[in-house]
Scaffold this motif. Sequence first.
Motif, PDB file in Angstrom:
ATOM      1  N   PRO A  74      29.668  31.680  48.977  1.00 60.60           N
ATOM      2  CA  PRO A  74      29.382  31.313  47.582  1.00 60.60           C
ATOM      3  C   PRO A  74      28.426  32.259  46.876  1.00 60.60           C
ATOM      4  CG  PRO A  74      29.360  29.375  48.996  1.00 60.60           C
ATOM      5  CD  PRO A  74      29.456  30.560  49.904  1.00 60.60           C
ATOM      6  N   ALA A  75      27.358  32.712  47.545  1.00 61.09           N
ATOM      7  CA  ALA A  75      26.389  33.582  46.877  1.00 61.09           C
ATOM      8  C   ALA A  75      27.028  34.908  46.491  1.00 61.09           C
ATOM      9  CB  ALA A  75      25.185  33.810  47.782  1.00 61.09           C
ATOM     10  N   ALA A  76      27.756  35.515  47.429  1.00 57.39           N
ATOM     11  CA  ALA A  76      28.413  36.788  47.141  1.00 57.39           C
ATOM     12  C   ALA A  76      29.479  36.618  46.067  1.00 57.39           C
ATOM     13  CB  ALA A  76      29.032  37.360  48.417  1.00 57.39           C
ATOM     14  N   GLU A  77      30.200  35.498  46.118  1.00 58.85           N
ATOM     15  CA  GLU A  77      31.235  35.253  45.123  1.00 58.85           C
ATOM     16  C   GLU A  77      30.632  35.095  43.736  1.00 58.85           C
ATOM     17  OE1 GLU A  77      33.211  31.881  46.631  1.00 58.85           O
ATOM     18  OE2 GLU A  77      34.377  32.988  48.107  1.00 58.85           O
ATOM     19  N   THR A  78      29.517  34.390  43.646  1.00 59.88           N
ATOM     20  CA  THR A  78      28.885  34.193  42.343  1.00 59.88           C
ATOM     21  C   THR A  78      28.489  35.515  41.727  1.00 59.88           C
ATOM     22  OG1 THR A  78      28.072  32.013  42.985  1.00 59.88           O
ATOM     23  CG2 THR A  78      26.954  33.105  41.163  1.00 59.88           C
ATOM     24  N   GLU A  79      27.894  36.394  42.518  1.00 62.34           N
ATOM     25  CA  GLU A  79      27.488  37.708  42.003  1.00 62.34           C
ATOM     26  C   GLU A  79      28.706  38.533  41.618  1.00 62.34           C
ATOM     27  OE1 GLU A  79      24.903  41.642  43.374  1.00 62.34           O
ATOM     28  OE2 GLU A  79      25.002  39.868  44.667  1.00 62.34           O
ATOM     29  N   ALA A  80      29.728  38.534  42.481  1.00 62.94           N
ATOM     30  CA  ALA A  80      30.921  39.325  42.195  1.00 62.94           C
ATOM     31  C   ALA A  80      31.638  38.804  40.955  1.00 62.94           C
ATOM     32  CB  ALA A  80      31.862  39.301  43.394  1.00 62.94           C
TER      33      ALA A  80
END
Length: 378
Positions: free
Chosen positions: A206-212
């Motif tokens: 989720p964290a990486a997806e939010t940034e991407a």
Amino acid sequence: MADDVTPRVLNRTLLARQHLLERLPADDPRADPVALTAHLLGLQAQEPMPPYLSVAARADADPRHLSRALAERSVLRVLPMRGTIHTVTADDARLLRPLVQPFLDKVSRNSGASRPAAHVPLADLLAEGRALMSDGPVPVRALGAALAERFTDAPPSALVNRLREGAALVQVPPRGLWGRPGGVAYVTLESWLGEPDGAFDLGADPAAETEAQAEGLARVVRRYLAAFGPATPADVTTWSGITGVRAVFDALGDELVPLRTDDGRTVWDLAGAPLTDADVPAPVRFLGRYDNVWLSHAGRDRVTPPDARRRWMGSNGGVGSVVLVDGVMAGLWSTTAGGEVEVELFDRVSRAQRSDLDAEAARVEALLAVPADEEAAA
């Protein structure tokens, strides 16, 4: 302080950025159908013909070039913006599908076409669908029947609708090829592009997806303004179904400049992007039943006067292919059994505009007479 911008300037600027004021010559790199599809962030493709008409209105391009791009997987028929089929580039399929997934989830919950399968666990439905398509594309009717054998308490059509809203699926050729018949058959986007299963699913990190996704949405907003601007966050949401766009506009800061419309609203544009003069002539153009040029702003009035839009909408929407005269929707067109273009205008036009209508109708007739794309079908 925001500069003023009139409705006519907004109209002409939109048409200029859409390449609807001057048709791109065939030797212009921007006329390449893949490049043009990328610039426009996709072509409306609820029916097979509109993408070809969208390209032809903007560029001198052989329709078989777009057809071959479909066959070669450079462009794809997928379900991104607004939950409607678009032809998009492969790169934009990767970019857009995760961004629109929350909207498609909402469609699945609320649409009468999907709701009868809402109780089916999505993870189970995705797993079953991927297993069924693991050996290649499956025709939509066969896919629905096979899913209904597993999930016996839901209609086949609702299962397919929920599946295509929950997973990125491609409508594979021959569907959409120039001059070639082809029913709908689906395969996963990952398989079609050679990606691992689940590459476009949300939830793994989720964290990486939010940034991407934040970075991806900022890129999309810039590109949207380059093709559809000046505009508002609500316009981007109307075009895409993506919410929370205002925060992206704010984050772009000095990259954007505010403009004030006649009715006191604020629209934003890319800093340094030129506006088109209100007096620039707008040539006659024939478009398909659907084109994002009139579907991608909250007011949907940049090129569609309310009375004209109501006549185009009919009772259920999109009753005919569209004629633009002087930059606005001015009539509908259709073809006879003999391949001739017939035009129904909503109002009178000048003698010069009538001459332009005849020339553009002849151009569309010549386009529709181009032979089927045997090379792409091979």
